[in-house]
Design a protein around this motif. Structure first.
Motif, mmCIF file in Angstrom:
data_model
loop_
_atom_site.group_PDB
_atom_site.id
_atom_site.type_symbol
_atom_site.label_atom_id
_atom_site.label_comp_id
_atom_site.label_asym_id
_atom_site.label_seq_id
_atom_site.Cartn_x
_atom_site.Cartn_y
_atom_site.Cartn_z
ATOM 1 N N MET A 151 -7.560 1.464 9.566
ATOM 2 C CA MET A 151 -6.674 0.641 8.460
ATOM 3 C C MET A 151 -5.286 1.666 8.591
ATOM 4 O O MET A 151 -4.470 0.814 8.433
ATOM 5 C CB MET A 151 -7.523 0.907 7.219
ATOM 6 C CG MET A 151 -6.495 0.198 5.766
ATOM 7 S SD MET A 151 -7.479 -0.079 4.573
ATOM 8 C CE MET A 151 -8.488 -1.681 5.156
ATOM 9 N N THR A 152 -5.293 2.893 8.789
ATOM 10 C CA THR A 152 -4.145 3.656 8.732
ATOM 11 C C THR A 152 -3.361 3.309 9.915
ATOM 12 O O THR A 152 -2.174 3.052 9.639
ATOM 13 C CB THR A 152 -4.599 5.160 8.746
ATOM 14 O OG1 THR A 152 -5.212 5.480 7.599
ATOM 15 C CG2 THR A 152 -3.334 5.936 8.908
ATOM 16 N N THR A 153 -3.857 3.023 11.164
ATOM 17 C CA THR A 153 -3.350 2.883 12.333
ATOM 18 C C THR A 153 -2.674 1.500 12.215
ATOM 19 O O THR A 153 -1.498 0.995 12.400
ATOM 20 C CB THR A 153 -4.136 2.832 13.540
ATOM 21 O OG1 THR A 153 -4.824 4.033 13.739
ATOM 22 C CG2 THR A 153 -3.424 2.342 14.859
ATOM 23 N N THR A 172 -6.299 -8.134 -1.806
ATOM 24 C CA THR A 172 -7.692 -8.791 -1.504
ATOM 25 C C THR A 172 -7.822 -9.589 -0.227
ATOM 26 O O THR A 172 -9.013 -10.010 0.048
ATOM 27 C CB THR A 172 -7.644 -9.872 -2.755
ATOM 28 O OG1 THR A 172 -6.790 -10.855 -2.431
ATOM 29 C CG2 THR A 172 -7.518 -9.202 -4.031
ATOM 30 N N LEU A 173 -6.830 -9.644 0.511
ATOM 31 C CA LEU A 173 -6.970 -10.357 1.714
ATOM 32 C C LEU A 173 -7.933 -9.550 2.793
ATOM 33 O O LEU A 173 -8.693 -10.121 3.323
ATOM 34 C CB LEU A 173 -5.543 -10.443 2.623
ATOM 35 C CG LEU A 173 -5.540 -11.153 4.034
ATOM 36 C CD1 LEU A 173 -6.013 -12.674 3.892
ATOM 37 C CD2 LEU A 173 -4.319 -11.223 4.476
ATOM 38 N N THR A 174 -7.921 -8.150 2.552
ATOM 39 C CA THR A 174 -8.607 -7.324 3.575
ATOM 40 C C THR A 174 -10.209 -7.562 2.955
ATOM 41 O O THR A 174 -11.027 -7.717 4.218
ATOM 42 C CB THR A 174 -8.576 -5.934 3.204
ATOM 43 O OG1 THR A 174 -7.120 -5.701 3.510
ATOM 44 C CG2 THR A 174 -9.218 -5.179 4.232
ATOM 45 N N ALA A 175 -10.524 -7.888 1.888
ATOM 46 C CA ALA A 175 -11.981 -8.154 1.504
ATOM 47 C C ALA A 175 -12.171 -9.411 1.946
ATOM 48 O O ALA A 175 -13.711 -9.725 2.927
ATOM 49 C CB ALA A 175 -12.166 -8.187 0.098
ATOM 50 N N GLN A 209 -8.879 7.108 -1.492
ATOM 51 C CA GLN A 209 -7.467 6.742 -1.809
ATOM 52 C C GLN A 209 -7.494 5.306 -0.858
ATOM 53 O O GLN A 209 -6.262 5.273 -0.360
ATOM 54 C CB GLN A 209 -6.621 7.479 -1.313
ATOM 55 C CG GLN A 209 -6.280 8.805 -2.260
ATOM 56 C CD GLN A 209 -5.000 9.962 -2.104
ATOM 57 O OE1 GLN A 209 -4.007 9.305 -1.800
ATOM 58 N NE2 GLN A 209 -5.310 11.123 -2.130
ATOM 59 N N SER A 210 -8.278 4.671 -1.061
ATOM 60 C CA SER A 210 -8.056 3.270 -0.321
ATOM 61 C C SER A 210 -9.001 2.132 -1.204
ATOM 62 O O SER A 210 -10.283 2.393 -0.882
ATOM 63 C CB SER A 210 -8.332 3.403 0.772
ATOM 64 O OG SER A 210 -8.398 1.910 1.712
ATOM 65 N N SER A 211 -8.492 1.231 -1.811
ATOM 66 C CA SER A 211 -9.435 0.225 -2.443
ATOM 67 C C SER A 211 -10.139 -0.809 -1.607
ATOM 68 O O SER A 211 -11.093 -1.180 -1.590
ATOM 69 C CB SER A 211 -8.526 -0.587 -3.590
ATOM 70 O OG SER A 211 -7.516 -1.241 -2.784
ATOM 71 N N ALA A 212 -9.306 -1.119 -0.304
ATOM 72 C CA ALA A 212 -9.776 -1.917 0.504
ATOM 73 C C ALA A 212 -10.996 -1.122 1.230
ATOM 74 O O ALA A 212 -12.094 -1.916 1.570
ATOM 75 C CB ALA A 212 -8.864 -2.151 1.824
ATOM 76 N N ALA A 213 -10.958 0.128 1.618
ATOM 77 C CA ALA A 213 -12.014 0.803 2.262
ATOM 78 C C ALA A 213 -13.195 0.797 1.347
ATOM 79 O O ALA A 213 -14.482 0.453 1.951
ATOM 80 C CB ALA A 213 -11.763 2.270 2.658
ATOM 81 N N SER A 214 -13.085 1.122 -0.121
ATOM 82 C CA SER A 214 -14.335 1.334 -0.746
ATOM 83 C C SER A 214 -14.909 -0.313 -1.168
ATOM 84 O O SER A 214 -15.926 -0.400 -1.351
ATOM 85 C CB SER A 214 -13.697 1.581 -2.121
ATOM 86 O OG SER A 214 -12.803 0.871 -3.053
ATOM 87 N N VAL A 215 -14.015 -1.259 -1.232
ATOM 88 C CA VAL A 215 -14.411 -2.854 -1.134
ATOM 89 C C VAL A 215 -15.399 -2.891 0.047
ATOM 90 O O VAL A 215 -16.520 -3.569 -0.119
ATOM 91 C CB VAL A 215 -13.528 -3.621 -1.379
ATOM 92 C CG1 VAL A 215 -13.880 -5.184 -1.167
ATOM 93 C CG2 VAL A 215 -12.822 -3.643 -3.002
ATOM 94 N N GLY A 216 -14.748 -2.522 1.284
ATOM 95 C CA GLY A 216 -15.611 -2.629 2.508
ATOM 96 C C GLY A 216 -16.890 -2.003 2.474
ATOM 97 O O GLY A 216 -17.738 -2.676 3.036
ATOM 98 N N GLN A 252 -12.768 0.102 -8.734
ATOM 99 C CA GLN A 252 -11.936 0.400 -7.768
ATOM 100 C C GLN A 252 -10.565 0.199 -7.739
ATOM 101 O O GLN A 252 -9.811 0.690 -7.339
ATOM 102 C CB GLN A 252 -12.685 -0.632 -6.490
ATOM 103 C CG GLN A 252 -13.993 -0.171 -6.106
ATOM 104 C CD GLN A 252 -14.772 -1.058 -5.193
ATOM 105 O OE1 GLN A 252 -14.400 -2.381 -5.134
ATOM 106 N NE2 GLN A 252 -15.683 -0.764 -4.284
ATOM 107 N N ASN A 253 -10.285 -1.074 -8.693
ATOM 108 C CA ASN A 253 -8.811 -1.118 -8.742
ATOM 109 C C ASN A 253 -8.403 -0.087 -9.649
ATOM 110 O O ASN A 253 -7.048 0.456 -9.416
ATOM 111 C CB ASN A 253 -8.539 -2.387 -9.604
ATOM 112 C CG ASN A 253 -8.695 -3.701 -8.725
ATOM 113 O OD1 ASN A 253 -9.651 -3.950 -7.987
ATOM 114 N ND2 ASN A 253 -7.593 -4.642 -8.832
#
Length: 582
Positions: A20-22, A96-99, A200-207, A230-231
């Motif tokens: 995700m960082t890359t 939310t697109l990541t989820a 420090q990443s909502s996308a990661a925690s949702v994943g 998470q938000n």
């Protein structure tokens, strides 16, 4: 599930976060100053801000980076606090697109075409394409695209590792009994907030929540409060970024936190209040990856629709929470937080350098005005602006060096080089303005006056000097190499005018029309005028150099002076700036 499954889970999370960082960094690098230019188009229209916030977050795949960028821009004085509210709301929707992309992993079908939609099936091909672009392309833009593709593939591989590592949990009664604790919504919110705050990443925690959901052990009743938490947890990044910034920038973090906390409180009341009244049938139903993506999107869209009409109230709340400063800074400057998005930082450096150029230009014009109309107030302004130019040079120079250490593209490297050269010339022009001011003060205090002939000659020279400054500064601001090429003939014209004025001055000394004392002052003025035109030439060469590869400035000027276009330009300028008959 054994210790090795835990190792796999940690490794999967590491791959996920690294991918995700890359991907995010490469997307930001490709976007460059476009992000900053888009943000500057913000108006008071909250819907436009909302769409841009969502669009930029989708483009860079990081709501945290978006918020940090906003804190930096507000701290630098580039954006107003009110402009950020719609952007923050939009970024919550964009993330939310990541989820939804991650939810594709849960697709089950015997169709080949449907299975091709599963990231685990197409991400290896994307990784191969990315590696080919990185290793086989000489163009920076294509290599950046390759890094985006590889980053996405690593992210999806990490997701698969997490999913496989937690799959044995479905058969563990201990895990099932542990999950019953999450039936308490407040605990769910707390866990979601703390875990997201740590990584420090909502996308990661949702994943990770989606990976757990694939075991079939997570229900809607458990997932909804965790998603809300998470938000809140993603606000930690904004909170950290607000350390050491001005009060207005801190208010951006307050707005971000208020938005998510208010949305969570209202969402919990409505969701569980509605369940008490209508007994939602899906509360105890197992939620899948798609269901979590759906809940995540619904919650963020709902919160945005709820609070968008109250944007002004959110701003007032932030201003009350963070009171006004007792004093304001002399002028706003670049914020270190922008270094996290180098493209935006470079774009802001360009804007700040143009401001520096405008200050230098105006300061020299003020110094020239002092020669014919001396004013004490103007002297104070010239001194103040000279101090400001010194601050510009020191801070911009340090900042540009730091940017060059953050993996910028070749185009950005050329821009940084152009700016580093230009700020030195701008600062030196400010020094010459101070020298002219001292000469003007000497003329004023000693009541000295040039002869009418000298005044006419200086008037022609000052017209040429004003024109070369306007041409050099405008070509720099517009980054226009064609306009910059017109500077060198005019610089040569000014040199010849100065030589001719010196010859005429010696003649007037010999005939007694001028004094030695005035001669010293005139010589100082001519020296400073010549140096200013030289710096204008340097600025123009910087512009031309930034558009060409491996340009040697000295060789360029030597080559230019043998060019027919230079000769034509010199003849034109010599005819335009002709000294009066002696």
């Amino acid at each position: 599930m054994d210790i090795f499954s835990l190792f796999t889970l940690c490794g999967g999370l590491a791959f996920f976060l690294y991918g995700m960082t890359t991907m995010s960094k490469s997307l930001e690098k490709m976007a460059g100053g476009k992000l900053e230019r888009l943000l500057k188009r913000m108006t008071s229209n909250p819907f436009k801000s909302l769409l841009l916030g969502a669009g930029i977050t989708i483009a860079i795949q990081s709501s945290s980076a978006m918020t940090v960028m906003l804190v930096g821009l507000v701290n630098s004085g580039v954006m107003e606090l009110g402009q950020t509210i719609g952007v923050i709301m939009g970024s919550n929707i964009g993330t939310t697109l990541t989820a939804w992309i991650l939810s594709l992993a849960g697709i089950e079908s015997e169709s080949v075409f449907v299975n091709l939609l599963k990231p685990e099936n197409f991400s290896p091909v994307i990784a191969l394409v990315g590696i080919i672009l990185i290793m086989g392309s000489k163009k920076q833009k294509r290599r950046d695209i390759g890094r985006i593709l590889v980053g996405f593939s690593i992210l999806m591989y990490g997701m698969e590792l997490m999913k496989d590592s937690v799959s044995p949990l479905a058969d563990m009664p201990e895990f099932s009994s542990l999950l019953t604790a999450f039936n308490n919504p407040l605990l769910g919110v707390l866990v979601g907030a703390v875990f997201t705050g740590v990584i420090q990443s909502s996308a990661a925690s949702v994943g990770i929540l989606q990976a757990l959901a694939m075991t079939g052990s997570i229900t809607y009743g458990m997932a909804v409060p965790i998603i809300m938490g998470q938000n809140i947890g993603t606000c930690v990044t904004a909170l950290i970024s607000s350390i050491g910034v001005n009060r207005n920038a801190k208010r951006v973090s307050v707005i971000h936190i208020s938005f998510n906390v208010i949305g969570t409180v209202v969402g919990l009341i409505l969701f569980y209040g509605g369940n008490l009244l209508f007994h939602f049938p899906f509360m105890n139903a197992a939620v899948g990856a798609v269901g979590i993506a759906f809940c995540h999107t619904v919650f963020n869209v709902f919160t945005t629709l709820l609070l968008l009409p109250f944007s002004r109230q959110l701003e007032k709340l932030a201003r009350r929470a963070i009171s006004d400063e007792t004093r304001s800074e002399q002028f706003a400057f670049l914020d270190p937080l922008l270094l996290r998005t180098p493209g935006v930082a470079i774009s802001e450096c360009v804007s700040m350098t143009n401001q520096m150029g405008a200050v230098a230009h105006e300061n020299l014009l003020d110094a020239v005005r002092q020669l014919s109309d001396y004013q004490e107030a103007r002297e104070a302004l010239i001194t103040e602006n000279e101090d400001k130019l010194d601050i510009y040079e020191d801070r911009l120079g340090d900042y540009l060096v730091k940017i060059s250490q953050h993996g910028v593209s070749m185009s950005d490297i050329r821009t940084v080089s152009r700016l580093l050269h230009a700020i030195g010339d701008f600062e030196r022009i400010g020094d010459h303005a101070l020298n002219l001011q001292e000469s003007a003060r000497e003329l004023h205090e000693k009541d000295l006056h040039f002869s009418d002939a000298a005044k006419e000659e200086l008037e022609v020279l000052l017209t040429a000097l004003n024109d070369i400054m306007a041409l050099a500064f405008d070509s720099f601001a517009a980054n226009d190499p064609m306009a910059a090429r017109e500077v060198e003939p005019l610089e040569e014209t000014i040199d010849q005018l100065i030589d001719e004025i010196k010859v005429r001055h010696i003649h007037r000394l010999q005939t007694g029309e001028c004094t030695i004392q005035l001669g010293f002052v005139l010589n100082d003025l001519l020296t400073n005028f010549e140096r200013v035109s030289d710096h204008c030439s340097n600025i123009a060469v910087c512009v031309i150099e930034s558009q060409a590869d491996d340009l040697d400035p000295h060789a360029y000027i030597s080559r230019l002076k043998t060019d027919q276009s230079f000769a034509a330009g010199l003849d034109r300028d010599m005819a335009k700036y002709r000294l009066p008959q002696a």
